[in-house]
Write a protein that holds these residues in place. Sequence first.
Motif, PDB file in Angstrom:
ATOM      1  N   LYS A 366      -2.973   6.226   2.314  1.00 25.86           N
ATOM      2  CA  LYS A 366      -2.664   5.078   3.183  1.00 25.86           C
ATOM      3  C   LYS A 366      -1.877   4.027   2.415  1.00 25.86           C
ATOM      4  CE  LYS A 366      -4.734   1.739   6.354  1.00 25.86           C
ATOM      5  NZ  LYS A 366      -3.859   0.642   5.919  1.00 25.86           N
ATOM      6  N   TYR A 367      -2.292   3.771   1.167  1.00 26.53           N
ATOM      7  CA  TYR A 367      -1.587   2.781   0.351  1.00 26.53           C
ATOM      8  C   TYR A 367      -0.145   3.206   0.118  1.00 26.53           C
ATOM      9  CZ  TYR A 367      -0.210   0.087  -3.745  1.00 26.53           C
ATOM     10  OH  TYR A 367       0.478  -0.717  -4.617  1.00 26.53           O
ATOM     11  N   VAL A 368       0.065   4.487  -0.208  1.00 27.41           N
ATOM     12  CA  VAL A 368       1.423   4.976  -0.466  1.00 27.41           C
ATOM     13  C   VAL A 368       2.262   4.900   0.810  1.00 27.41           C
ATOM     14  CG1 VAL A 368       2.789   6.972  -1.168  1.00 27.41           C
ATOM     15  CG2 VAL A 368       0.647   6.466  -2.339  1.00 27.41           C
ATOM     16  N   THR A 369       1.670   5.295   1.941  1.00 30.00           N
ATOM     17  CA  THR A 369       2.396   5.240   3.212  1.00 30.00           C
ATOM     18  C   THR A 369       2.777   3.804   3.572  1.00 30.00           C
ATOM     19  OG1 THR A 369       1.198   7.199   3.995  1.00 30.00           O
ATOM     20  CG2 THR A 369       2.294   5.840   5.654  1.00 30.00           C
ATOM     21  N   ASP A 370       1.832   2.866   3.416  1.00 29.10           N
ATOM     22  CA  ASP A 370       2.115   1.469   3.732  1.00 29.10           C
ATOM     23  C   ASP A 370       3.150   0.880   2.780  1.00 29.10           C
ATOM     24  OD1 ASP A 370       0.361   1.487   5.821  1.00 29.10           O
ATOM     25  OD2 ASP A 370      -1.340   0.763   4.661  1.00 29.10           O
ATOM     26  N   THR A 371       3.144   1.333   1.535  1.00 28.53           N
ATOM     27  CA  THR A 371       4.139   0.848   0.573  1.00 28.53           C
ATOM     28  C   THR A 371       5.530   1.322   0.957  1.00 28.53           C
ATOM     29  OG1 THR A 371       2.498   0.850  -1.209  1.00 28.53           O
ATOM     30  CG2 THR A 371       4.815   0.810  -1.857  1.00 28.53           C
ATOM     31  N   LEU A 372       5.632   2.585   1.390  1.00 31.21           N
ATOM     32  CA  LEU A 372       6.935   3.138   1.758  1.00 31.21           C
ATOM     33  C   LEU A 372       7.438   2.567   3.074  1.00 31.21           C
ATOM     34  CD1 LEU A 372       6.380   6.899   0.807  1.00 31.21           C
ATOM     35  CD2 LEU A 372       7.756   5.218  -0.420  1.00 31.21           C
ATOM     36  N   LEU A 373       6.551   2.490   4.081  1.00 31.25           N
ATOM     37  CA  LEU A 373       6.966   2.024   5.410  1.00 31.25           C
ATOM     38  C   LEU A 373       6.953   0.509   5.528  1.00 31.25           C
ATOM     39  CD1 LEU A 373       5.111   4.645   7.653  1.00 31.25           C
ATOM     40  CD2 LEU A 373       7.441   4.721   6.755  1.00 31.25           C
ATOM     41  N   GLY A 374       6.235  -0.159   4.622  1.00 29.43           N
ATOM     42  CA  GLY A 374       6.168  -1.621   4.672  1.00 29.43           C
ATOM     43  C   GLY A 374       4.971  -2.110   5.463  1.00 29.43           C
ATOM     44  N   ASN A 375       4.158  -2.948   4.845  1.00 26.84           N
ATOM     45  CA  ASN A 375       3.006  -3.551   5.500  1.00 26.84           C
ATOM     46  C   ASN A 375       2.949  -5.011   5.077  1.00 26.84           C
ATOM     47  OD1 ASN A 375       0.058  -4.480   5.550  1.00 26.84           O
ATOM     48  ND2 ASN A 375      -0.103  -2.548   6.654  1.00 26.84           N
ATOM     49  N   ASP A 376       3.002  -5.923   6.052  1.00 20.91           N
ATOM     50  CA  ASP A 376       3.095  -7.351   5.743  1.00 20.91           C
ATOM     51  C   ASP A 376       1.932  -7.828   4.877  1.00 20.91           C
ATOM     52  OD1 ASP A 376       5.403  -7.470   7.190  1.00 20.91           O
ATOM     53  OD2 ASP A 376       4.448  -8.176   9.033  1.00 20.91           O
ATOM     54  N   ASN A 377       0.715  -7.430   5.229  1.00 25.85           N
ATOM     55  CA  ASN A 377      -0.441  -7.901   4.469  1.00 25.85           C
ATOM     56  C   ASN A 377      -0.490  -7.291   3.073  1.00 25.85           C
ATOM     57  OD1 ASN A 377      -1.343  -9.609   6.461  1.00 25.85           O
ATOM     58  ND2 ASN A 377      -2.754  -8.139   7.356  1.00 25.85           N
ATOM     59  N   LEU A 378      -0.020  -6.051   2.925  1.00 20.65           N
ATOM     60  CA  LEU A 378       0.043  -5.451   1.586  1.00 20.65           C
ATOM     61  C   LEU A 378       1.049  -6.204   0.723  1.00 20.65           C
ATOM     62  CD1 LEU A 378      -0.668  -3.277  -0.463  1.00 20.65           C
ATOM     63  CD2 LEU A 378       1.038  -1.794   0.593  1.00 20.65           C
ATOM     64  N   GLU A 379       2.188  -6.579   1.310  1.00 25.91           N
ATOM     65  CA  GLU A 379       3.179  -7.352   0.567  1.00 25.91           C
ATOM     66  C   GLU A 379       2.611  -8.710   0.170  1.00 25.91           C
ATOM     67  OE1 GLU A 379       6.679  -7.538   2.933  1.00 25.91           O
ATOM     68  OE2 GLU A 379       7.042  -5.378   2.879  1.00 25.91           O
ATOM     69  N   LEU A 380       1.839  -9.336   1.069  1.00 24.68           N
ATOM     70  CA  LEU A 380       1.205 -10.621   0.728  1.00 24.68           C
ATOM     71  C   LEU A 380       0.206 -10.438  -0.407  1.00 24.68           C
ATOM     72  CD1 LEU A 380       0.518 -12.185   4.250  1.00 24.68           C
ATOM     73  CD2 LEU A 380       2.242 -12.892   2.601  1.00 24.68           C
ATOM     74  N   LEU A 381      -0.592  -9.372  -0.323  1.00 31.38           N
ATOM     75  CA  LEU A 381      -1.631  -9.142  -1.324  1.00 31.38           C
ATOM     76  C   LEU A 381      -1.031  -8.914  -2.703  1.00 31.38           C
ATOM     77  CD1 LEU A 381      -4.634  -8.664  -2.001  1.00 31.38           C
ATOM     78  CD2 LEU A 381      -4.283  -6.252  -1.398  1.00 31.38           C
ATOM     79  N   GLU A 382       0.063  -8.152  -2.771  1.00 33.13           N
ATOM     80  CA  GLU A 382       0.642  -7.808  -4.060  1.00 33.13           C
ATOM     81  C   GLU A 382       1.756  -8.753  -4.481  1.00 33.13           C
ATOM     82  OE1 GLU A 382       1.836  -3.727  -3.818  1.00 33.13           O
ATOM     83  OE2 GLU A 382      -0.218  -3.015  -4.205  1.00 33.13           O
TER      84      GLU A 382
END
Length: 551
Positions: A366-382
């Motif tokens: 899930k983390y790899v998929t969200d990193t590739l496709l883009g996830n707003d909250n993941l970008e905020l977190l990192e």
Amino acid sequence: MNYELRIMNIKKKESRRLVLSLFCVLFSVLSHAQVKSSIDTTNIKIGEQITYKIEVDTDSTNLVVFPEGQTFMPLEVIDSYDVDTTKQDAKFNLIKKYGLTQFDSGAFTIPRQKIVIGDKTFFTDSLKVIVNPVVVDTTKQGLYDIKPIIEVEKGKSNWLRNVLIALLTIGLIASLIYWFVWRKKPLTEEEKIALLPPYDRAKLALEKLDESNYLEYDEFKAYYSELTLAIRKYLDEKVYDHALESTTDELISRLRLLKDGNQIDLSQETIKNLESIFKRADLVKFAKSAPDKELAKLDRQTVAVEIDHVKEVLPEPTEEEKLLDQQYKEAQERRKKRKKMMITTVLVIGIIAATFVGFGIKYGFKYVTDTLLGNDNLELLEGEWVQSAYGYPPITVSTPKVLKRIETDSLNIVDAPVSFTEFRYGNVLDDLSVSLTTASLKNHEANETIDLGEVSEKAITQLEDKGVENIFVKTDKFVTPNGAEGLKTHGSASFPYPNSDKFVDGEYIMLHFTSQNIIQQIMITYHKEDEYAQEIVNRILNSVELKPAAE
């Protein structure tokens, strides 16, 4: 007459007794506690500090409560110093200082301040302060244009290193694919020979036979095998396409048929010479015959001559045959190109799949998929977080983005006149929102307590006013890492989608703190089952620090 004098004397005695009683009462009060207030200056420039001092003389048994919070409005408290205590005989002398300032020019009045000593309340005198504007002498100090906005350089991050690593990896993979798939590799000796026309290949085979040492070592079988193979290959490609697998008799019969059918104008002598050489080769290969070496050399010369004779009688290819040959070569090139493209595609897909699986096993798919496709909250977190202090008393908190100051006129969290300061990122309709509000209560008595439970209930009502439904409420005690205590209200709710009748399941957390006439609120809302939002919220909560006003 005497009666009137007696009445007058009695009244004088009562007046003296009343004055004496009042004096005793006043003396008792003053002897119990004395309060003084003063400021170090009554005239300042904009932004300069005034030191406001309250001095209290009291018994050691009395509890003294000094003003806290923004009770000096319209002046702002920029510092609240620790109480300085000295002992004089049986009494204590307490001195409390405040740093005040004002950023507007004019005449301002510092209101009376309430000091509670034991069970008694005292008020200081109001004081007038003049705040002067800063006057610039343009004859000595020139005026300049407003400076442009300066771009603030962000803190260092590893993005450049990550980009370089990615580019190097892609470059390495592309180089390997080019080297092993697309590069024109040097032709081997066999490949170079295969590209020659049939006549040239036959002549080259005879030249190589001359360079061999077969005859020197009496290896006649190998010698005649190479000799007959050279002429058979030429005949197979140019005359009869079964020449290689045919026996001598079959091949000679086919050549005679082709001659009789006028398909090829071979002479009888050529056919006879070839028949003689093929039969002698059969005897050498199968009957282990050993001919004379000179005869073997003569056979080699005869084969060379007969190859020339065959070439001479072959008809010239027609334009149609030449076109078909060209089309065949182009089709071969296209097949080779398609094969290379297919190999490249398979390799790239395989590398991507292997990389995805490898990173997925290590970090989670899930983390790899969200990193590739883009996830707003993941970008905020990192992303690069910001730590800042908001309001007064200041609340220090780390957030993914800076909380921006929002102008607000009212906030329904208490039933009293208040002034508000609000900082916010997002709103309750977004995937994630963070807001920090400081409410300063006006006309609030120091001995009046603020019920955070009621404040929390009004905050829940405010959420309902924004369209939030199905609010489930839980309350707990909250303690910041630096020991400040407050009330935590949290739970689940249904948050409306913007401009829609649909709702999304979410979570909310509200923290409430109070200090004298100050109420501070931190509210966080986020979508349910979003693990990145949950990590963001936990990180924010763990960073909250409430700095007491007296520090």
